[in-house]
Design an enzyme around this catalytic site. Structure first.
Site, PDB file in Angstrom:
ATOM      1  N   ASN A   1      54.674  51.495  11.159  1.00  0.00           N
ATOM      2  CA  ASN A   1      55.822  51.341   9.987  1.00  0.00           C
ATOM      3  C   ASN A   1      56.982  50.651  10.587  1.00  0.00           C
ATOM      4  O   ASN A   1      57.764  50.383  10.842  1.00  0.00           O
ATOM      5  CB  ASN A   1      55.376  52.217   9.089  1.00  0.00           C
TER       6      ASN A   1
ATOM      7  N   ILE B   1      59.434  41.703   2.534  1.00  0.00           N
ATOM      8  CA  ILE B   1      58.687  42.161   0.931  1.00  0.00           C
ATOM      9  C   ILE B   1      60.335  42.331   0.187  1.00  0.00           C
ATOM     10  O   ILE B   1      61.961  43.253   1.009  1.00  0.00           O
ATOM     11  CB  ILE B   1      58.169  43.206   1.169  1.00  0.00           C
TER      12      ILE B   1
ATOM     13  N   SER C   1      60.596  57.107   5.338  1.00  0.00           N
ATOM     14  CA  SER C   1      61.463  57.994   4.304  1.00  0.00           C
ATOM     15  C   SER C   1      61.912  56.945   3.174  1.00  0.00           C
ATOM     16  O   SER C   1      62.636  57.078   2.067  1.00  0.00           O
ATOM     17  CB  SER C   1      62.486  58.025   4.671  1.00  0.00           C
TER      18      SER C   1
ATOM     19  N   TYR D   1      65.227  40.334  16.604  1.00  0.00           N
ATOM     20  CA  TYR D   1      63.967  40.648  15.515  1.00  0.00           C
ATOM     21  C   TYR D   1      63.088  40.184  15.842  1.00  0.00           C
ATOM     22  O   TYR D   1      61.940  40.771  16.004  1.00  0.00           O
ATOM     23  CB  TYR D   1      64.412  40.583  13.983  1.00  0.00           C
ATOM     24  N   ALA D   2      62.648  38.757  15.606  1.00  0.00           N
ATOM     25  CA  ALA D   2      61.685  38.175  16.293  1.00  0.00           C
ATOM     26  C   ALA D   2      61.015  38.119  17.437  1.00  0.00           C
ATOM     27  O   ALA D   2      59.739  38.468  17.581  1.00  0.00           O
ATOM     28  CB  ALA D   2      61.853  37.036  15.798  1.00  0.00           C
TER      29      ALA D   2
ATOM     30  N   ASN E   1      63.929  60.800  15.804  1.00  0.00           N
ATOM     31  CA  ASN E   1      63.964  59.192  16.770  1.00  0.00           C
ATOM     32  C   ASN E   1      62.946  58.716  17.286  1.00  0.00           C
ATOM     33  O   ASN E   1      62.576  59.248  18.211  1.00  0.00           O
ATOM     34  CB  ASN E   1      65.056  59.071  17.303  1.00  0.00           C
TER      35      ASN E   1
END
Lengths: 101, 231
Positions: free
Chosen positions: B77, B175, B11, B142-143, B50
């Site tokens: 991704n 990014i 998205s 997250y890591a 999901n």
């Protein structure tokens, strides 16, 4: 009911045919109700069993239009493995399909 | 050339960019995200789901097999991030991040590999992050979720090699996307200073690595995580 079970058995035999294509003549897996799919008496090595299960799941998906996971937690925790022979696997898959109704 | 690429999380951000990039190159793209897609293209099919919902993911592959036929390349991704101190991170954050980043990545890898193994050819590209090797403060969950993705990449590359499927990961630097929008500028500058090449990443840096990994000649490269920016 019996018709469904026969269909499942044919799907398992079809998957065995696919595995046999890769095996030498003296290692061909016999297609019978009693063929052991898992354990020390099984003619399949662990990777062939993985290929067999993936192939069965895929054929069930096309034939019955249903996605099932055969190697699920229930299968792993059962006292008598559903992979012990073809006939046990037929009845296990039949149960999964009924649960999926 | 007419290969079918499945991209998760299309998205916005990197997923959306990769979608448009590979559509322009003539690929057929199947994408998914939690929301509807505004992308309209005759070679693009979108699924709303999901990525950690096993039933929905299996249904999606069922439809792909019936209506599109196969998947040649998976670009795993879809991912979410959240910055917080370990002492303040609620359990729900762990559950959300691991659901999307780890369970989602794994489910798509598993189902795509089942399709790819029949053709004895496939390319799977997962998304890691520089936050793992840099051990960034505030990024514990997250890591660590992306460390799990790195491990899944390495182990599955060994299990899937015999089916002609390669599994690699890209570890982008920050990014300019929604993922980093809430990170304070000084944190971002400090992070960039730890890279060999001191700049923000760009979308083209990611597509460049994907181009490399999906080309025919890359069939001897698997189980690798390629970090951008010299981390």
């Amino acid at each position: 009911m019996l018709e469904t079970q026969n269909k499942i058995k044919n799907i398992i035999f079809q998957a065995i045919d696919e595995i046999n294509l890769e095996l030498p003549k003296n290692k061909q897996i016999v297609k019978s109700d009693n063929t052991q799919l898992y354990g020390s008496q099984s003619p399949l090595d662990s990777l062939e069993l993985v290929n067999l299960i993936v192939s069965i799941e895929d054929n069930i998906d096309s034939e019955f239009d249903k996605s099932i996971t055969i190697a699920n937690e229930k299968a792993m925790s059962m006292k008598n493995s559903p992979f012990r022979d073809v006939i046990s696997l037929v009845s296990f898959i039949n149960e999964l399909l009924e649960e999926n109704e | 050339m007419n290969k079918i690429i499945l991209i998760t999380g299309t998205s916005k951000g990197i997923g959306r960019y990769l979608c448009e990039y590979y559509l322009e190159k003539g690929f057929t793209i199947v994408g998914c995200s939690r929301s509807e897609s505004s992308l309209k293209n005759e070679n693009y099919t979108h699924f709303c789901l999901n990525v950690s919902d096993e039933k929905k993911v299996k249904e999606m592959f069922h439809t792909i097999k019936k209506e599109i036929g196969t998947v040649d390349i998976l670009i795993n991704n879809a991912g979410i991030a959240s910055m917080n101190h370990v002492l303040l991170t609620p359990m729900s954050t762990l559950e959300n991040i691991f659901s999307t980043n780890v369970f989602g990545t794994y489910l798509f890898l598993r189902e795509a590999a089942k399709v790819m193994m029949k053709k004895k050819w496939g390319r799977i590209i997962n998304f890691a992050t520089v936050a793992t090797p840099l051990k960034l403060e505030g990024e514990a969950i997250y890591a660590s979720s992306k460390a799990a993705v790195k491990s899944i990449t390495e182990v599955s590359s060994k299990e899937l090699a015999e089916y002609g499927i390669t599994v690699n990961a890209i570890g982008p630097t920050p990014i300019e996307t929604d993922l980093i929008r809430s990170v304070p500028k000084e944190k971002m500058d400090a992070l960039i200073q730890r890279q060999a090449i001191k700049r923000l990443g760009e979308f083209r840096d990611v597509s460049n690595v994907v181009d490399f990994l999906i080309q025919e000649e890359s069939d001897f490269i698997t189980g690798q995580t390629i970090y951008l920016g010299g981390v």
